[in-house]
Design a protein around this motif. Structure first.
Motif, short mmCIF file in Angstrom:
data_model
loop_
_atom_site.label_atom_id
_atom_site.label_comp_id
_atom_site.label_asym_id
_atom_site.label_seq_id
_atom_site.Cartn_x
_atom_site.Cartn_y
_atom_site.Cartn_z
N HIS A 122 11.58 -13.37 8.14
CA HIS A 122 10.60 -12.61 7.35
C HIS A 122 9.20 -13.22 7.51
CE1 HIS A 122 13.31 -9.85 5.53
NE2 HIS A 122 14.00 -10.77 4.87
N ALA A 123 9.13 -14.55 7.54
CA ALA A 123 7.83 -15.22 7.66
C ALA A 123 7.19 -14.96 9.02
CB ALA A 123 8.01 -16.72 7.45
N ILE A 124 8.01 -14.75 10.05
CA ILE A 124 7.47 -14.52 11.39
C ILE A 124 6.63 -13.24 11.44
CG2 ILE A 124 8.23 -13.71 13.68
CD1 ILE A 124 10.18 -16.05 13.68
N ILE A 125 7.07 -12.21 10.72
CA ILE A 125 6.29 -10.96 10.68
C ILE A 125 4.90 -11.23 10.10
CG2 ILE A 125 6.04 -8.95 9.15
CD1 ILE A 125 8.32 -7.73 10.16
N ILE A 126 4.85 -12.05 9.05
CA ILE A 126 3.56 -12.33 8.41
C ILE A 126 2.70 -13.20 9.32
CG2 ILE A 126 2.44 -13.18 6.31
CD1 ILE A 126 5.16 -12.85 4.91
N ASP A 127 3.35 -14.19 9.99
CA ASP A 127 2.61 -15.06 10.92
C ASP A 127 1.98 -14.27 12.06
OD1 ASP A 127 3.21 -17.35 9.51
OD2 ASP A 127 4.97 -17.86 10.72
N SER A 128 2.68 -13.23 12.51
CA SER A 128 2.29 -12.52 13.74
C SER A 128 1.47 -11.27 13.48
CB SER A 128 3.55 -12.15 14.53
OG SER A 128 4.34 -13.30 14.80
N THR A 129 1.12 -11.01 12.23
CA THR A 129 0.31 -9.82 11.92
C THR A 129 -0.97 -10.23 11.19
OG1 THR A 129 1.56 -9.53 9.84
CG2 THR A 129 2.28 -8.24 11.76
N THR A 130 -1.84 -9.27 11.04
CA THR A 130 -3.08 -9.47 10.28
C THR A 130 -3.06 -8.49 9.10
OG1 THR A 130 -4.29 -7.80 11.55
CG2 THR A 130 -4.31 -10.07 12.40
N PRO A 131 -3.90 -8.72 8.09
CA PRO A 131 -3.95 -7.76 6.97
C PRO A 131 -4.25 -6.34 7.42
CG PRO A 131 -5.06 -9.79 6.37
CD PRO A 131 -4.72 -9.92 7.83
N GLU A 132 -4.94 -6.18 8.56
CA GLU A 132 -5.32 -4.86 9.04
C GLU A 132 -4.14 -4.09 9.63
OE1 GLU A 132 -8.56 -7.22 8.23
OE2 GLU A 132 -7.09 -7.67 9.83
N ASN A 133 -3.24 -4.79 10.36
CA ASN A 133 -2.14 -4.06 11.01
C ASN A 133 -0.79 -4.24 10.30
OD1 ASN A 133 -1.17 -6.61 11.71
ND2 ASN A 133 -1.75 -6.46 13.86
N GLY A 327 8.25 9.45 -2.67
CA GLY A 327 7.57 8.39 -3.40
C GLY A 327 7.80 7.03 -2.77
N GLU A 328 9.04 6.79 -2.34
CA GLU A 328 9.38 5.51 -1.70
C GLU A 328 8.61 5.34 -0.39
OE1 GLU A 328 13.39 3.19 -0.05
OE2 GLU A 328 13.57 5.12 -1.07
N LEU A 329 8.51 6.41 0.40
CA LEU A 329 7.78 6.35 1.67
C LEU A 329 6.29 6.10 1.46
CD1 LEU A 329 9.47 9.30 3.62
CD2 LEU A 329 9.75 6.86 4.05
N MET A 330 5.78 6.52 0.30
CA MET A 330 4.37 6.28 -0.01
C MET A 330 4.12 4.84 -0.42
SD MET A 330 3.43 9.78 -2.12
CE MET A 330 1.81 9.18 -2.62
N TYR A 331 4.93 4.33 -1.36
CA TYR A 331 4.61 3.02 -1.95
C TYR A 331 5.11 1.84 -1.13
CZ TYR A 331 9.11 1.32 -3.79
OH TYR A 331 10.38 0.80 -3.90
N SER A 332 6.23 2.00 -0.44
CA SER A 332 6.90 0.84 0.17
C SER A 332 6.05 0.09 1.20
CB SER A 332 8.23 1.29 0.80
OG SER A 332 8.96 0.17 1.25
N PRO A 333 5.45 0.75 2.21
CA PRO A 333 4.64 -0.01 3.18
C PRO A 333 3.45 -0.71 2.53
CG PRO A 333 5.17 2.16 4.04
CD PRO A 333 5.55 2.17 2.59
N VAL A 334 2.83 -0.07 1.53
CA VAL A 334 1.69 -0.69 0.84
C VAL A 334 2.14 -1.93 0.07
CG1 VAL A 334 -0.13 -0.36 -0.88
CG2 VAL A 334 0.49 1.52 0.64
N ARG A 335 3.23 -1.79 -0.68
CA ARG A 335 3.74 -2.92 -1.47
C ARG A 335 4.10 -4.09 -0.56
NH1 ARG A 335 7.82 -5.96 -3.04
NH2 ARG A 335 8.94 -5.20 -1.22
N ASN A 336 4.82 -3.81 0.52
CA ASN A 336 5.24 -4.86 1.45
C ASN A 336 4.05 -5.59 2.05
OD1 ASN A 336 8.00 -4.42 1.11
ND2 ASN A 336 8.10 -2.94 2.78
N ALA A 337 3.08 -4.81 2.53
CA ALA A 337 1.90 -5.41 3.17
C ALA A 337 1.07 -6.22 2.18
CB ALA A 337 1.06 -4.32 3.81
N GLU A 338 0.83 -5.67 0.99
CA GLU A 338 0.02 -6.37 0.00
C GLU A 338 0.71 -7.62 -0.53
OE1 GLU A 338 -3.18 -5.75 -0.82
OE2 GLU A 338 -3.04 -4.31 0.83
N GLN A 339 2.04 -7.55 -0.69
CA GLN A 339 2.78 -8.74 -1.13
C GLN A 339 2.70 -9.83 -0.06
OE1 GLN A 339 6.78 -8.73 -3.30
NE2 GLN A 339 7.42 -9.45 -1.31
#
Length: 417
Positions: A122-133, A327-339
């Motif tokens: 899970h940490a690898i995804i965060i290490d390899s991405t930026t807040p923009e993508n 509703g799930e398709l709307m909130y889930s990517p935003v919640r994951n990225a912001e968290q």
């Protein structure tokens, strides 16, 4: 964001996780059935509860390890051991042996090794991405998760009953390929590592999570997510039990649909909607402010599950299942990225492990609804679910976007629910 533009680590993580999850999800849902047949329902229940507790505790240790050590090495070691334990489970199923003790031991060992490695992946995804993508990456990850679950469900339905050994052999082979893929293609992009604070490792682990626990906005998001996920998890607990008991069987051109089949239809519909509309919804919501997308997505999701909790008509169940999924398709990517954006660079593994409380707690809440449902009528259960979802929405939104949004969120959720 095009596939060619994704960092190599993201491609490796997405592809390997898809194949591993597709095969493992063909097996893992049947573990309760397998152990119940082999050692009895009571013993199986106690054994599986024990594995959940063990998995949660080891997951916290895994988060600490993934921040202290190179994540690539952690993944290679844990995935290699997982493959060995799947091989042991396969051997134990050979008719001439049928060593249930070996299977159970290997299963516990697999829970331990996979829980140790999960925070690192899970940490690898965060290490390899930026807040923009990050939102785009989480959208495709979410899509692939559901696609792999659909593939796994199909594999399990076709092979589990009559081809168990072949299914576990396929799982062993797939698992054996993971450490090879990590060794060849994965790059250790960890920006910084956690420094040891105490000579006593046990105290160091506690101190590490004490910092996460004191991060109040992050704790609010984790706890809020727990309440939100509880609604989705209730589909296969309280809602499933209620449908099995009280859903009036309908017949469509001679094909009868009872409560159990209705539950299967809801799950299939959810997976198909996610697979077909994830990118469309993500593209549409990119035009709007992420705060509003998260808030309205959570409200739509909540309305869907509140109605499904007590609905007993097939058309209402199918319609509001669609509403909940949108509703799930709307909130889930935003919640994951912001968290993910909230996690400090040197504690991403630990924070990812700590966020696992959302899933463990949601599972416990969902299972408790079965007990509560024995005393409350379905409409009261909808009210209970509405209160849980209102609290979850309030916590997640204010945790991600600050105190200024608290009054606005409470008013919006109250008006909608």
């Amino acid at each position: 964001m095009k596939w060619q533009e994704y960092p190599r680590n993201i491609k490796v993580r997405l592809i390997t996780s898809f194949f591993n999850r597709a095969v493992s999800s063909a097996v893992m849902p049947f573990m309760a059935l397998f152990f119940a047949e082999e050692i009895g329902k009571v013993a199986a229940g106690m054994f599986l509860i024990f594995t959940v507790v063990i998995g949660f505790v080891i997951n916290l240790v895994g988060g600490y390890i993934s921040d202290r050590l190179p994540r690539k090495k952690v993944l290679m070691v844990t995935s290699s051991l997982s493959a060995v334990f799947f091989g042991a489970m396969t051997i134990s199923l050979v008719p001439e042996t049928n060593w249930i003790w070996l299977f159970a031991s290997a299963y516990i060992a697999y829970i331990i090794t996979s829980s140790l490695g999960r925070p690192a992946i899970h940490a690898i995804i965060i290490d390899s991405t930026t807040p923009e993508n990050r939102k785009a990456v989480y959208a495709i990850d979410y899509w692939l998760v559901n696609l792999s679950l659909a593939v796994g469900a199909a594999l399990g339905g076709l092979l589990y009953m009559n081809h168990q050994i072949e299914l576990f052999l396929l799982l062993s082979i797939t698992s054996s390929c993971l450490p090879v893929a990590y060794a060849i293609w994965l790059e250790d992009s960890q920006a910084s590592r956690l420094e040891k604070q105490h000579d006593n490792v046990f105290l160091d682990v506690i101190q590490n999570y004490q910092v996460a626990f004191q991060d109040k906005p992050f704790v609010k998001v984790v706890m809020g997510s727990m309440f939100i996920f509880a609604a989705e998890f209730s589909l296969n607990s309280y809602i499933g039990v209620r449908l099995a008991e009280s859903f009036q069987t309908i017949s469509i051109e001679g094909f009868e649909i009872g409560g159990v089949r209705m539950l299967s239809l809801l799950n299939i519909q959810n997976m198909l909607l996610v697979v077909c509309f994830t990118f469309l919804i993500s593209k549409l919501t990119d035009r709007f402010d992420k705060k509003k997308v998260l808030l309205y997505g959570l409200i739509i999701y909540s309305v869907g599950y509140i109605v499904m909790t007590s609905a007993n008509s097939w058309y209402l169940l199918l319609l509001f299942s669609i509403v909940a999924t949108i509703g799930e398709l709307m909130y889930s990517p935003v919640r994951n990225a912001e968290q993910a954006n909230m996690m400090p660079a040197n504690k991403r593994g630990s924070y990812s492990a700590f966020s696992g409380i959302s899933f463990s707690g949601a599972d416990l809440i969902a299972r408790s609804t079965i007990i509560l449902g024995a005393y409350l009528i379905p409409t009261m259960m909808s009210v209970y679910m509405g209160l849980i979802l209102m609290l979850g929405t309030l916590l997640v939104y204010t945790g991600l976007f600050g105190k200024k949004a608290e009054t606005e969120t409470f008013a919006a959720t109250k008006a909608s629910l």
